[in-house]
Design a protein around this motif. Structure first.
Motif, PDB file in Angstrom:
ATOM      1  N   LEU A  93       0.873  -1.285   0.013  1.00  0.00           N
ATOM      2  CA  LEU A  93      -0.072   0.037  -0.082  1.00  0.00           C
ATOM      3  C   LEU A  93       0.686   1.313  -0.109  1.00  0.00           C
ATOM      4  O   LEU A  93       0.375   2.112  -0.568  1.00  0.00           O
ATOM      5  N   THR A  94       2.124   1.187   0.748  1.00  0.00           N
ATOM      6  CA  THR A  94       2.818   2.510   0.505  1.00  0.00           C
ATOM      7  C   THR A  94       3.512   2.740  -0.669  1.00  0.00           C
ATOM      8  O   THR A  94       3.648   3.669  -0.964  1.00  0.00           O
ATOM      9  N   GLN A  95       3.650   1.500  -1.543  1.00  0.00           N
ATOM     10  CA  GLN A  95       4.351   1.664  -2.832  1.00  0.00           C
ATOM     11  C   GLN A  95       3.237   2.316  -3.656  1.00  0.00           C
ATOM     12  O   GLN A  95       3.724   3.052  -4.391  1.00  0.00           O
ATOM     13  N   ARG A  96       2.214   1.927  -3.421  1.00  0.00           N
ATOM     14  CA  ARG A  96       0.895   2.462  -4.337  1.00  0.00           C
ATOM     15  C   ARG A  96       0.653   3.756  -3.925  1.00  0.00           C
ATOM     16  O   ARG A  96       0.524   4.689  -4.759  1.00  0.00           O
ATOM     17  N   ALA A 220       2.373   3.861 -16.366  1.00  0.00           N
ATOM     18  CA  ALA A 220       1.099   4.867 -16.107  1.00  0.00           C
ATOM     19  C   ALA A 220       0.071   3.996 -15.415  1.00  0.00           C
ATOM     20  O   ALA A 220      -0.779   4.725 -14.653  1.00  0.00           O
ATOM     21  N   ARG A 221      -0.025   2.678 -15.488  1.00  0.00           N
ATOM     22  CA  ARG A 221      -1.036   1.853 -14.899  1.00  0.00           C
ATOM     23  C   ARG A 221      -0.794   2.132 -13.349  1.00  0.00           C
ATOM     24  O   ARG A 221      -1.790   2.082 -12.877  1.00  0.00           O
ATOM     25  N   TRP A 227      -2.953   6.629  -7.785  1.00  0.00           N
ATOM     26  CA  TRP A 227      -3.713   7.998  -7.544  1.00  0.00           C
ATOM     27  C   TRP A 227      -5.060   7.396  -7.096  1.00  0.00           C
ATOM     28  O   TRP A 227      -5.545   8.471  -6.276  1.00  0.00           O
ATOM     29  N   THR A 228      -5.673   6.433  -7.535  1.00  0.00           N
ATOM     30  CA  THR A 228      -7.004   6.174  -6.946  1.00  0.00           C
ATOM     31  C   THR A 228      -6.989   5.900  -5.370  1.00  0.00           C
ATOM     32  O   THR A 228      -7.775   6.215  -4.452  1.00  0.00           O
ATOM     33  N   GLN A 233      -7.741   7.583  -0.075  1.00  0.00           N
ATOM     34  CA  GLN A 233      -7.379   7.988   1.379  1.00  0.00           C
ATOM     35  C   GLN A 233      -7.374   9.172   1.754  1.00  0.00           C
ATOM     36  O   GLN A 233      -7.820   9.782   3.066  1.00  0.00           O
ATOM     37  N   ARG A 234      -7.227  10.228   0.954  1.00  0.00           N
ATOM     38  CA  ARG A 234      -7.853  11.854   1.273  1.00  0.00           C
ATOM     39  C   ARG A 234      -9.006  11.904   1.832  1.00  0.00           C
ATOM     40  O   ARG A 234      -9.652  12.483   2.466  1.00  0.00           O
TER      41      ARG A 234
END
Length: 687
Positions: A93-96, A220-221, A227-228, A233-234
């Motif tokens: 999750l941190t990498q994403r 890009a993928r 980004w999602t 998260q925000r």
């Protein structure tokens, strides 16, 4: 450590790698970046994935100014104690989050709560090997400043430079988040001021160790997926703040409800005892007490509904007949499983006055009417009509009744011998227009039955005691209720335009200024739903019908007198505790679950424990008031986890149905014949 193989690397001479854990922080990280830029220094930031997602712009600034980023897990978990799947999930999750915020992944990782190589435990070593096997460079430290404890700037500087030998390099652990970092900021400036003149350079880990850059560009993928996550998260952070406030508010409101209910229950118990004592005294010949003197006017006043109040027309005379003739009306639709037991229990009574039972068969498709007819009882009248719903059946019975006091009973309910006597007694006060009895769950053998038994005693009956004291009773249950014919006529009979006709009728009577009271000793045993599907259907109808009734009588909130008192007290209470809080409760529970997994678990655990303990104490008191054993309370914690969620979802579905304007027809639940084996035999409280 990289690729699962141990490689021990140390910093070159006169090279310092300042490393900052737990960021990025919107307040302290920018100030540290400003300091590093002024001093021509660079650093490595071991960032928390959730913080990256919350501060994507700050993440990009860290990289843009020549610093580098490593992973510090997504939620700062202890990797030594967490399972392997959780550790991999945290790192992934941190990498994403990094991909979504800055378009990169990182090769570096530092385990939370780790320090120097000599301090690694076996569990930490296993976690480090697992991360190394996944391709991470696991970074420890040479000098742990423990600045998180805020020991003072001088102490932090001393720890950073401890055991310093001329020309030695080091990895220095500091923090840029987690609290006030004023001391850390001052210490970093002093460290740089002291060592730079000696020829030390402050740079990133990978540059100092001549390793490939920590950041790896992603396609890009991966950016889109990241980004999602960042966006979610925000949004979740904003929602989490709101849910946290709602969680606290819900806890306060539920606690306040318990604090209010218990004193009201105690007041109601004392007033009811005084009311009964007054009835016993007035029931003696000549109205004299044990001393032979006339009884004093010791009624409980308007709140308790004492039958004798001097100076008020009609209150100085005792009712001409304390046990008036009764008409008991039983609407029945496909009640063959228990109708015989219901009718026979109504006739097996110690009530001194005359009792007639009117069974209105509302177009049953089973043998309900045949069973009643086969009983051949002289005081039982059977009326057959086409199916028109419960309200029409009740109104048909009321029209045929020949008495001024009417008792309305469901076709799956069994009375005790003294139930009618207790139920009618409060009507000796002419200000009382209706009386609610005490409904008990008969089929409480299984876990679902025990849950409903607890709900009836704790939820329904504690509320009814409070409503009695506050003179704002919302519901006389269809299973057991006594009414004055005049009160029914005044409101136009039993209403048929809502699905909760008992609640609608009770609210209408309250709005006339007549009192509706609760008589705890008037016991009625009813068959509760025996499956989750049947329970859902019943509670859905109840909840939706209650909302209909609340909306129908909403104007009472703005009216004066008894109607306004009822509206402002009862409808407000129902709106808060039976609509709004249950409507938001699933989200609050999800937040609590989120807190258990990703936040500090002690807060939700502590709140749940306190709430469960308070519920248990209130439940024990409620069971004691009702003369019930407390053994079923062992199911209460599980009820809070399973049953309560089901009831919340019922409220959600009811609100959605109301907003969409969809219709919901009246229907009965399938009976299993709890009383069929022994008709006419009175149930006793299960022990």
């Amino acid at each position: 450590m990289a690729g699962g193989t141990l490689h021990s690397l140390r910093m070159p001479a006169k090279t310092i790698a300042l490393t900052f854990d737990d960021g990025p922080d919107p307040e302290w990280t920018p100030r540290l970046l400003d300091l590093l830029r002024r001093r021509g220094a660079r650093a490595t930031f071991f960032t928390i994935g959730a913080h990256i997602a919350e501060n994507p712009g700050l993440t990009r600034r860290i990289l843009r100014e020549g610093n580098e980023i490593g992973s510090h897990t997504y939620t700062h978990i202890d990797m030594a104690t967490a399972p392997a799947w959780r550790n991999r999930l945290e790192l992934d999750l941190t990498q994403r989050a990094l991909a979504g915020a800055a378009g990169v992944h990182t090769r570096l990782m530092r385990m939370p709560y780790s320090s120097g190589p000599d301090g690694l435990t076996d569990a930490e070593w296993r976690a480090a090997r697992l991360a190394g096997g996944d391709g991470y460079v696991v970074v420890l430290t040479d000098r742990d400043t423990e600045d998180w404890a805020m020991p003072g700037t001088a102490k932090i500087v001393q720890s950073a430079l401890a055991a310093e030998r001329r020309g030695e390099g080091a990895v220095v652990m500091l923090h840029d988040s987690g609290g006030d970092r004023t001391q850390t900021l001052a210490a970093v400036e002093q460290i740089i001021e002291r060592l730079q003149p000696q020829g030390y350079r402050f740079t990133t880990l990978t540059e100092a160790l001549r390793m490939p850059a920590a950041e790896v560009p992603v396609p890009a993928r991966e950016k889109a997926v990241g980004w999602t996550l960042v966006t979610a998260q925000r949004a979740a952070s904003t929602l989490t703040g709101a849910l946290g406030a709602l969680f606290g508010l819900a806890g306060v409101l539920y606690a306040a409800r318990l604090v209010v209910l218990l004193p009201f229950a105690h007041v109601h118990m004392r007033r009811v005892r005084g009311r009964r004592r007054g009835r016993r005294i007035r029931g003696r010949p000549g109205g004299a007490d044990r001393s032979g003197e006339a009884p004093g006017r010791q009624g409980d006043g308007p709140v308790c509904g004492s039958p004798i109040l001097p100076g008020i027309p009609g209150y100085d005379e005792l009712p001409p007949d304390p046990f008036p003739p009764l008409s008991v009306i039983v609407p029945a639709y496909n009640e063959e499983a228990g109708i015989a037991a219901t009718v026979m229990s109504l006739l097996d009574t110690d009530y001194p006055g005359a009792v007639e039972v009117i069974v209105v068969d509302d177009g049953s498709t089973d043998r309900t009417a045949e069973i009643v007819q086969a009983l051949g009882l002289p005081r039982v009248r059977l009326v057959r009509k086409g199916n028109g719903g419960k309200p029409s059946a009740l109104n048909a019975g009321v029209a045929l009744a020949g008495t001024e006091v009417l008792v309305l009973v469901d076709g799956d309910t069994v009375f005790q011998r003294d139930t009618l006597r207790h139920l009618v007694a409060p009507l000796a006060d002419p200000r009382v227009g209706a009386v609610s009895g005490n409904t008990k769950v008969a089929n409480r053998g299984g876990i679902l039955g025990r849950w409903q038994h607890i709900e009836y005693v704790i939820g329904f009956n504690l509320d009814r005691r409070m409503f009695d004291v506050l003179q704002c009773m919302p519901t006389v249950p269809g299973a057991i209720g006594a009414f004055r014919r005049a009160a029914l006529a005044r409101v136009g009979g039993v209403p048929g335009d809502t699905l909760a006709e008992d609640t609608d009728l009770t609210m209408a009577i309250c709005r006339t200024g007549l009192r509706v009271v609760y008589e705890e000793k008037a016991l009625a045993w009813t068959e509760a739903p025996s499956s989750l599907r049947q329970l859902w259907r019943q509670r859905y109808r109840w909840c939706y019908g209650t909302m209909q009734a609340m909306w129908k009588h909403r104007r009472s909130v703005f009216e004066r007198g008894g109607s306004g008192r009822f509206g402002r007290r009862c409808l407000t209470y129902l709106a808060v505790f039976q609509v709004l809080l249950p409507l938001f409760a699933p989200a609050v529970d999800l937040f609590a679950l989120y807190g258990l997994v990703f936040l500090d678990p002690m807060t939700p655990i502590l709140m749940w424990t306190v709430f469960a303990a308070a519920q248990t104490a209130a439940g024990a008191y409620a069971l004691w008031l009702d003369g019930e054993p407390i053994r079923p309370l062992w199911t209460l914690p599980l009820q809070q986890v399973v049953y309560r969620q089901l009831m919340y979802l019922v409220v959600v579905q009811s609100v959605v149905t109301a907003l969409l304007g969809a219709g919901l027809r009246w229907h009965t639940i399938r009976r299993t014949g709890t009383f069929a084996d022994a008709p006419g035999v009175q149930p006793t409280t299960p022990r």
